[in-house]
Scaffold this motif. Structure first.
Motif, PDB file in Angstrom:
ATOM      1  N   GLY A  88      29.575  25.900  81.781  1.00  0.00           N
ATOM      2  CA  GLY A  88      28.424  26.084  82.644  1.00  0.00           C
ATOM      3  C   GLY A  88      27.101  26.038  81.897  1.00  0.00           C
ATOM      4  N   SER A  89      27.074  25.402  80.723  1.00  0.00           N
ATOM      5  CA  SER A  89      25.854  25.223  79.918  1.00  0.00           C
ATOM      6  C   SER A  89      25.218  26.527  79.450  1.00  0.00           C
ATOM      7  CB  SER A  89      24.823  24.396  80.697  1.00  0.00           C
ATOM      8  OG  SER A  89      25.335  23.119  80.980  1.00  0.00           O
ATOM      9  N   ILE A  90      26.043  27.551  79.204  1.00  0.00           N
ATOM     10  CA  ILE A  90      25.477  28.811  78.729  1.00  0.00           C
ATOM     11  C   ILE A  90      25.586  28.962  77.217  1.00  0.00           C
ATOM     12  CG2 ILE A  90      25.749  30.049  80.894  1.00  0.00           C
ATOM     13  CD1 ILE A  90      28.324  31.274  79.796  1.00  0.00           C
ATOM     14  N   GLY A  91      26.198  28.001  76.556  1.00  0.00           N
ATOM     15  CA  GLY A  91      26.193  27.966  75.099  1.00  0.00           C
ATOM     16  C   GLY A  91      27.137  28.912  74.392  1.00  0.00           C
ATOM     17  N   ILE A  92      28.248  29.282  75.024  1.00  0.00           N
ATOM     18  CA  ILE A  92      29.168  30.203  74.353  1.00  0.00           C
ATOM     19  C   ILE A  92      30.209  29.482  73.491  1.00  0.00           C
ATOM     20  CG2 ILE A  92      28.916  32.059  76.014  1.00  0.00           C
ATOM     21  CD1 ILE A  92      31.580  31.162  77.257  1.00  0.00           C
ATOM     22  N   LEU A  93      30.450  28.215  73.785  1.00  0.00           N
ATOM     23  CA  LEU A  93      31.422  27.452  73.005  1.00  0.00           C
ATOM     24  C   LEU A  93      30.689  26.669  71.921  1.00  0.00           C
ATOM     25  CD1 LEU A  93      33.720  26.123  75.857  1.00  0.00           C
ATOM     26  CD2 LEU A  93      34.129  28.051  74.340  1.00  0.00           C
ATOM     27  N   PRO A  94      31.074  26.840  70.673  1.00  0.00           N
ATOM     28  CA  PRO A  94      30.369  26.149  69.593  1.00  0.00           C
ATOM     29  C   PRO A  94      30.671  24.655  69.565  1.00  0.00           C
ATOM     30  CG  PRO A  94      32.222  27.359  68.707  1.00  0.00           C
ATOM     31  CD  PRO A  94      32.141  27.711  70.172  1.00  0.00           C
ATOM     32  N   ARG A  95      29.708  23.922  69.052  1.00  0.00           N
ATOM     33  CA  ARG A  95      29.887  22.498  68.801  1.00  0.00           C
ATOM     34  C   ARG A  95      30.186  22.324  67.323  1.00  0.00           C
ATOM     35  NH1 ARG A  95      25.076  19.638  72.277  1.00  0.00           N
ATOM     36  NH2 ARG A  95      25.738  20.461  74.274  1.00  0.00           N
ATOM     37  N   ARG A  96      30.884  21.245  66.985  1.00  0.00           N
ATOM     38  CA  ARG A  96      31.242  20.981  65.592  1.00  0.00           C
ATOM     39  C   ARG A  96      30.660  19.652  65.149  1.00  0.00           C
ATOM     40  NH1 ARG A  96      37.426  20.958  65.892  1.00  0.00           N
ATOM     41  NH2 ARG A  96      36.947  20.218  67.973  1.00  0.00           N
ATOM     42  N   LEU A  97      30.247  19.614  63.892  1.00  0.00           N
ATOM     43  CA  LEU A  97      29.760  18.380  63.287  1.00  0.00           C
ATOM     44  C   LEU A  97      30.746  17.985  62.199  1.00  0.00           C
ATOM     45  CD1 LEU A  97      27.456  16.340  63.430  1.00  0.00           C
ATOM     46  CD2 LEU A  97      26.325  17.632  61.612  1.00  0.00           C
ATOM     47  N   MET A  98      31.262  16.781  62.309  1.00  0.00           N
ATOM     48  CA  MET A  98      32.284  16.286  61.407  1.00  0.00           C
ATOM     49  C   MET A  98      31.717  15.179  60.525  1.00  0.00           C
ATOM     50  SD  MET A  98      34.658  18.157  62.738  1.00  0.00           S
ATOM     51  CE  MET A  98      36.253  17.574  62.183  1.00  0.00           C
ATOM     52  N   VAL A  99      32.233  15.095  59.299  1.00  0.00           N
ATOM     53  CA  VAL A  99      31.899  14.006  58.376  1.00  0.00           C
ATOM     54  C   VAL A  99      33.190  13.527  57.729  1.00  0.00           C
ATOM     55  CG1 VAL A  99      29.553  14.807  57.920  1.00  0.00           C
ATOM     56  CG2 VAL A  99      31.414  15.575  56.445  1.00  0.00           C
ATOM     57  N   ARG A 100      33.118  12.355  57.104  1.00  0.00           N
ATOM     58  CA  ARG A 100      34.297  11.861  56.393  1.00  0.00           C
ATOM     59  C   ARG A 100      34.627  12.799  55.257  1.00  0.00           C
ATOM     60  NH1 ARG A 100      33.111   5.766  54.912  1.00  0.00           N
ATOM     61  NH2 ARG A 100      33.704   6.766  52.962  1.00  0.00           N
ATOM     62  N   ALA A 101      35.908  12.959  54.985  1.00  0.00           N
ATOM     63  CA  ALA A 101      36.364  13.891  53.944  1.00  0.00           C
ATOM     64  C   ALA A 101      35.755  13.566  52.587  1.00  0.00           C
ATOM     65  CB  ALA A 101      37.892  13.870  53.857  1.00  0.00           C
ATOM     66  N   ASP A 102      35.600  12.287  52.273  1.00  0.00           N
ATOM     67  CA  ASP A 102      35.051  11.920  50.970  1.00  0.00           C
ATOM     68  C   ASP A 102      33.535  12.115  50.880  1.00  0.00           C
ATOM     69  OD1 ASP A 102      34.727   9.768  52.756  1.00  0.00           O
ATOM     70  OD2 ASP A 102      34.630   8.325  51.120  1.00  0.00           O
ATOM     71  N   GLU A 103      32.878  12.430  52.002  1.00  0.00           N
ATOM     72  CA  GLU A 103      31.434  12.684  52.010  1.00  0.00           C
ATOM     73  C   GLU A 103      31.091  14.138  52.285  1.00  0.00           C
ATOM     74  OE1 GLU A 103      29.430   8.520  53.268  1.00  0.00           O
ATOM     75  OE2 GLU A 103      30.183   9.728  54.931  1.00  0.00           O
ATOM     76  N   LEU A 104      32.094  14.988  52.390  1.00  0.00           N
ATOM     77  CA  LEU A 104      31.870  16.387  52.748  1.00  0.00           C
ATOM     78  C   LEU A 104      30.975  17.104  51.738  1.00  0.00           C
ATOM     79  CD1 LEU A 104      32.448  18.729  54.677  1.00  0.00           C
ATOM     80  CD2 LEU A 104      34.521  19.194  53.350  1.00  0.00           C
ATOM     81  N   GLN A 105      31.257  16.974  50.464  1.00  0.00           N
ATOM     82  CA  GLN A 105      30.448  17.663  49.448  1.00  0.00           C
ATOM     83  C   GLN A 105      29.008  17.158  49.443  1.00  0.00           C
ATOM     84  OE1 GLN A 105      31.425  20.375  47.938  1.00  0.00           O
ATOM     85  NE2 GLN A 105      33.362  20.136  49.021  1.00  0.00           N
ATOM     86  N   ALA A 106      28.826  15.861  49.581  1.00  0.00           N
ATOM     87  CA  ALA A 106      27.474  15.292  49.623  1.00  0.00           C
ATOM     88  C   ALA A 106      26.727  15.785  50.860  1.00  0.00           C
ATOM     89  CB  ALA A 106      27.538  13.774  49.612  1.00  0.00           C
ATOM     90  N   ALA A 107      27.418  15.876  51.982  1.00  0.00           N
ATOM     91  CA  ALA A 107      26.799  16.363  53.220  1.00  0.00           C
ATOM     92  C   ALA A 107      26.379  17.824  53.075  1.00  0.00           C
ATOM     93  CB  ALA A 107      27.764  16.196  54.388  1.00  0.00           C
ATOM     94  N   ARG A 108      27.230  18.632  52.492  1.00  0.00           N
ATOM     95  CA  ARG A 108      26.877  20.036  52.254  1.00  0.00           C
ATOM     96  C   ARG A 108      25.657  20.145  51.351  1.00  0.00           C
ATOM     97  NH1 ARG A 108      32.983  22.398  51.297  1.00  0.00           N
ATOM     98  NH2 ARG A 108      33.479  22.657  53.503  1.00  0.00           N
ATOM     99  N   ARG A 109      25.603  19.309  50.330  1.00  0.00           N
ATOM    100  CA  ARG A 109      24.480  19.327  49.396  1.00  0.00           C
ATOM    101  C   ARG A 109      23.171  18.967  50.108  1.00  0.00           C
ATOM    102  NH1 ARG A 109      26.729  16.541  45.875  1.00  0.00           N
ATOM    103  NH2 ARG A 109      25.976  14.497  46.514  1.00  0.00           N
ATOM    104  N   VAL A 110      23.214  17.955  50.956  1.00  0.00           N
ATOM    105  CA  VAL A 110      22.022  17.543  51.711  1.00  0.00           C
ATOM    106  C   VAL A 110      21.528  18.682  52.582  1.00  0.00           C
ATOM    107  CG1 VAL A 110      21.215  16.038  53.578  1.00  0.00           C
ATOM    108  CG2 VAL A 110      22.530  15.082  51.686  1.00  0.00           C
ATOM    109  N   LEU A 111      22.433  19.319  53.308  1.00  0.00           N
ATOM    110  CA  LEU A 111      22.018  20.407  54.198  1.00  0.00           C
ATOM    111  C   LEU A 111      21.458  21.588  53.406  1.00  0.00           C
ATOM    112  CD1 LEU A 111      24.706  20.427  57.019  1.00  0.00           C
ATOM    113  CD2 LEU A 111      22.549  19.185  56.874  1.00  0.00           C
TER     114      LEU A 111
END
Length: 71
Positions: free
Chosen positions: A39-62
């Motif tokens: 019902g658009s009340i925002g109780i369920l979280p959304r997930r952001l996915m990246v390729r496994a080989d780019e996970l560390q680089a993505a964490r570093r950027v954030l």
């Protein structure tokens, strides 16, 4: 694909996606349509996915831009 972050903050995922796009890291958002079920009340979280080989680089950027997330 690996989970980079999970959040209820509707502004965090677009920010993270923009930062990752600028760094050349592709990402994919999951659970976008769950708002229909909740019902658009925002109780369920959304997930952001990246390729496994780019996970560390993505964490570093954030981290460089001060985006807080759990490892």
């Amino acid at each position: 694909m690996e989970e980079l972050l999970r959040t209820n903050d509707i502004t965090l995922i677009p920010l993270a996606k923009t930062l990752l796009d600028d760094a050349g890291i592709m990402s994919f958002e999951l659970d976008v349509n769950m708002s229909v079920l909740e019902g658009s009340i925002g109780i369920l979280p959304r997930r952001l996915m990246v390729r496994a080989d780019e996970l560390q680089a993505a964490r570093r950027v954030l981290r460089e831009y001060g985006v807080r997330f759990e490892d």
